[in-house]
Design an enzyme around this catalytic site. Structure first.
Site, PDB file in Angstrom:
ATOM      1  N   LYS A   1      -7.496   6.259 -19.679  1.00 19.55           N
ATOM      2  CA  LYS A   1      -7.797   6.765 -21.017  1.00 19.55           C
ATOM      3  C   LYS A   1      -6.559   6.665 -21.914  1.00 19.55           C
ATOM      4  O   LYS A   1      -6.073   5.579 -22.160  1.00 19.55           O
ATOM      5  CB  LYS A   1      -8.346   8.180 -20.886  1.00 19.55           C
ATOM      6  CG  LYS A   1      -9.450   8.310 -19.803  1.00 19.55           C
ATOM      7  CD  LYS A   1     -10.673   7.526 -20.165  1.00 19.55           C
ATOM      8  CE  LYS A   1     -11.768   7.386 -19.126  1.00 19.55           C
ATOM      9  NZ  LYS A   1     -11.755   8.027 -17.866  1.00 19.55           N
TER      10      LYS A   1
ATOM     11  N   ASP B   1      -6.547  18.866 -15.176  1.00 12.19           N
ATOM     12  CA  ASP B   1      -6.903  17.501 -15.581  1.00 12.19           C
ATOM     13  C   ASP B   1      -6.504  17.376 -17.051  1.00 12.19           C
ATOM     14  O   ASP B   1      -7.147  17.945 -17.936  1.00 12.19           O
ATOM     15  CB  ASP B   1      -8.404  17.288 -15.375  1.00 12.19           C
ATOM     16  CG  ASP B   1      -8.851  15.867 -15.728  1.00 12.19           C
ATOM     17  OD1 ASP B   1      -8.128  15.205 -16.510  1.00 12.19           O
ATOM     18  OD2 ASP B   1      -9.917  15.438 -15.249  1.00 12.19           O
TER      19      ASP B   1
ATOM     20  N   TYR C   1     -15.776  17.031 -16.120  1.00 10.15           N
ATOM     21  CA  TYR C   1     -16.181  15.617 -16.143  1.00 10.15           C
ATOM     22  C   TYR C   1     -17.220  15.386 -15.038  1.00 10.15           C
ATOM     23  O   TYR C   1     -17.051  15.866 -13.908  1.00 10.15           O
ATOM     24  CB  TYR C   1     -14.940  14.740 -15.936  1.00 10.15           C
ATOM     25  CG  TYR C   1     -15.297  13.308 -15.620  1.00 10.15           C
ATOM     26  CD1 TYR C   1     -16.047  12.547 -16.515  1.00 10.15           C
ATOM     27  CD2 TYR C   1     -14.923  12.722 -14.419  1.00 10.15           C
ATOM     28  CE1 TYR C   1     -16.403  11.249 -16.210  1.00 10.15           C
ATOM     29  CE2 TYR C   1     -15.261  11.422 -14.118  1.00 10.15           C
ATOM     30  CZ  TYR C   1     -16.011  10.694 -15.021  1.00 10.15           C
ATOM     31  OH  TYR C   1     -16.371   9.415 -14.714  1.00 10.15           O
TER      32      TYR C   1
ATOM     33  N   ARG D   1       0.853  -1.204   0.000  1.00 13.33           N
ATOM     34  CA  ARG D   1       0.000   0.000   0.000  1.00 13.33           C
ATOM     35  C   ARG D   1       0.884   1.247   0.000  1.00 13.33           C
ATOM     36  O   ARG D   1       0.571   2.236  -0.654  1.00 13.33           O
ATOM     37  CB  ARG D   1      -0.959   0.002   1.198  1.00 13.33           C
ATOM     38  CG  ARG D   1      -1.693   1.329   1.352  1.00 13.33           C
ATOM     39  CD  ARG D   1      -3.008   1.259   2.127  1.00 13.33           C
ATOM     40  NE  ARG D   1      -2.973   0.409   3.281  1.00 13.33           N
ATOM     41  CZ  ARG D   1      -2.377   0.680   4.460  1.00 13.33           C
ATOM     42  NH1 ARG D   1      -1.748   1.835   4.613  1.00 13.33           N
ATOM     43  NH2 ARG D   1      -2.410  -0.176   5.451  1.00 13.33           N
TER      44      ARG D   1
HETATM   45  N1  PLP Z   1     -11.127  13.134 -15.619  1.00 16.40           N
HETATM   46  C1  PLP Z   1     -11.663  12.988 -16.846  1.00 16.40           C
HETATM   47  C2  PLP Z   1     -11.520  14.100 -17.845  1.00 16.40           C
HETATM   48  C3  PLP Z   1     -12.346  11.814 -17.181  1.00 16.40           C
HETATM   49  O1  PLP Z   1     -12.887  11.690 -18.405  1.00 16.40           O
HETATM   50  C4  PLP Z   1     -12.467  10.778 -16.207  1.00 16.40           C
HETATM   51  C5  PLP Z   1     -13.205   9.523 -16.514  1.00 16.40           C
HETATM   52  O2  PLP Z   1     -13.947   9.438 -17.463  1.00 16.40           O
HETATM   53  C6  PLP Z   1     -11.905  10.971 -14.944  1.00 16.40           C
HETATM   54  C7  PLP Z   1     -11.227  12.155 -14.685  1.00 16.40           C
HETATM   55  C8  PLP Z   1     -12.033   9.926 -13.860  1.00 16.40           C
HETATM   56  O3  PLP Z   1     -11.176   8.855 -14.093  1.00 16.40           O
HETATM   57  P1  PLP Z   1     -11.463   7.310 -13.706  1.00 16.40           P
HETATM   58  O4  PLP Z   1     -12.668   6.878 -14.478  1.00 16.40           O
HETATM   59  O5  PLP Z   1     -10.192   6.630 -14.094  1.00 16.40           O
HETATM   60  O6  PLP Z   1     -11.717   7.263 -12.227  1.00 16.40           O
END
Ligand code: PLP
Length: 382
Positions: free
Chosen positions: A198, A173, A101, A48
């Protein structure tokens, strides 16, 4: 200074010193033997806290974003949660993008707000609006560029300047762009966040997240909180993500080639009323995107004539584009944000239009993708 792909293939990935294995092993061990109490052989104690496969991924991600530290997580949301806990305390104020998001909005609106954190959604493409929204209690500005799902563009350097003046940290992000197309730390961001699920992973076979920063103190606080709450990736997940990252540059070039072509097709199509793609000269953020991004990426959204029902019909009619959430994999995906990824923002200031369709344009042969969209748009219109 090594180039991007050299780092993607080699950073954190020296051949294994004991066996010579060229690829970092999957260290599937929860714990590590000690030579006497506290005598750690290679700094590892319990998985961890740290694991060698995760370390390899973290070193690679730090190099790709041009940061000193990376911390890998079990998901993008796990990374967001730890970051916001570190940056904010009750009574603090956060600025979020007006089309963030949906999961980020849900975390802020449904979880953090219960702990006394206040937030304001702002169009970060409008720097004056950001300046007007910051308060003496603003501790963080959360920026997505391009945004999900409307592909809005924020000028990272300009947003960083406002955040710095306000005494707030800037989080970017960078999931949609990937570190190959955009490097926010060099533009003034304090922390970069990725859903490595992604483009970084790139093959839709693993969920993960990461934070990258050059701030030593912040990195230490992130590691401490991650270890305290436990949102770590397993070694196999870290290994898969690292394997994906090796080909990031070539994949992003092809995603961008294909998306540019698909955006042009959509602009010319009579069943489409609006196309959202920062590579189009008429996109309001085109110039800023051209300044801060290497290319424009693989995400394209569009509005369908005939509204929500027609948009749902397009999503159901494609044969190569798979109807599914997520993005950034080699295969093309289609989705209806209002009913799928962004259902959690319905009724809020972040609600997305019902006629909107989002594409994650993959790296298949672009003629096949074009033909698939033409037939789906034709079927939905008839
Ligand atoms: N940020 C963006 C722009 C996203 O598209 C996503 C998921 O679709 C996330 C954060 C969250 O990531 P995760 O699905 O890996 O938890």
């Amino acid at each position: 200074m090594r180039g991007f792909s050299t780092n993607a293939i080699h950073a954190g990935q020296e051949p294994d010193p004991t066996t010579g294995a060229v690829i970092p092993p999957i260290h599937a061990s929860s714990t590590f033997a000690q030579d006497g109490v506290g005598g750690l052989r290679a700094g590892y104690e319990y998985s961890r806290s740290a694991n060698p496969t995760r370390t390899a991924l973290q070193e690679c991600l730090a190099a790709l974003e041009g940061g000193r530290h990376a911390v890998a997580f079990g998901s993008g949301m796990g990374a967001s949660d730890v970051l916001l806990r570190v940056l904010l305390k009750p009574g603090d104020h956060l600025v979020i993008p007006h089309d963030a998001y949906g999961g980020t909005f849900r975390l802020v609106d449904k979880v953090l707000s219960r702990w006394g954190v206040e937030y304001t959604p702002v169009d970060l493409g409008d720097v004056a609006a950001l300046r007007a929204a910051v308060r003496p209690t603003t501790r963080a500005v959360w920026c997505e560029t391009p945004t999900n799902p409307l592909l809005g563009i924020a000028d990272i350097a300009a947003v960083a300047e406002v955040a710095r003046t306000a005494g707030a940290r800037l989080v970017v992000d960078n999931t949609f762009a990937s570190p190959y197309l955009q490097q926010p730390l060099a533009l003034g961001a304090d922390v970069v966040l990725h859903s490595t699920t992604k483009y970084v992973g790139g093959h839709s076979d693993v969920v993960g997240g990461a934070l990258v920063t050059s701030d030593d103190e912040l990195a230490e606080a992130l590691r401490f909180t991650q270890n305290a709450v436990g949102s770590v990736p397993g070694p196999f997940d870290a290994w898969l993500t690292l394997r994906g990252a090796k080909t990031l540059a070539v994949r992003m070039e092809r995603h961008s080639d294909n998306a540019e072509r698909i955006a042009e097709l959509l602009v010319a199509h009579p069943a489409v009323t609006r196309v959202f793609y920062p590579g189009l000269a008429e996109h309001p953020g085109h110039e800023v995107a051209a300044k801060q991004m290497r290319r424009f990426g693989g995400m394209v959204s569009f509005s369908v004539a005939g509204g929500r029902e027609a948009a749902l019909r397009v999503c159901a009619a494609t044969k190569i584009f798979t109807l599914a959430e997520s993005l950034g994999g080699v295969e093309s995906l289609i989705e209806h944000p209002g009913a799928m990824t962004h259902a959690s923002v319905a009724g809020s200031a972040l609600e997305v239009p019902g006629d909107l369709v989002r594409l994650s344009v993959g790296i298949e042969d672009v003629e096949d993708l074009a033909e698939d969209l033409r037939q789906a748009l034709g079927a939905a219109a008839s």
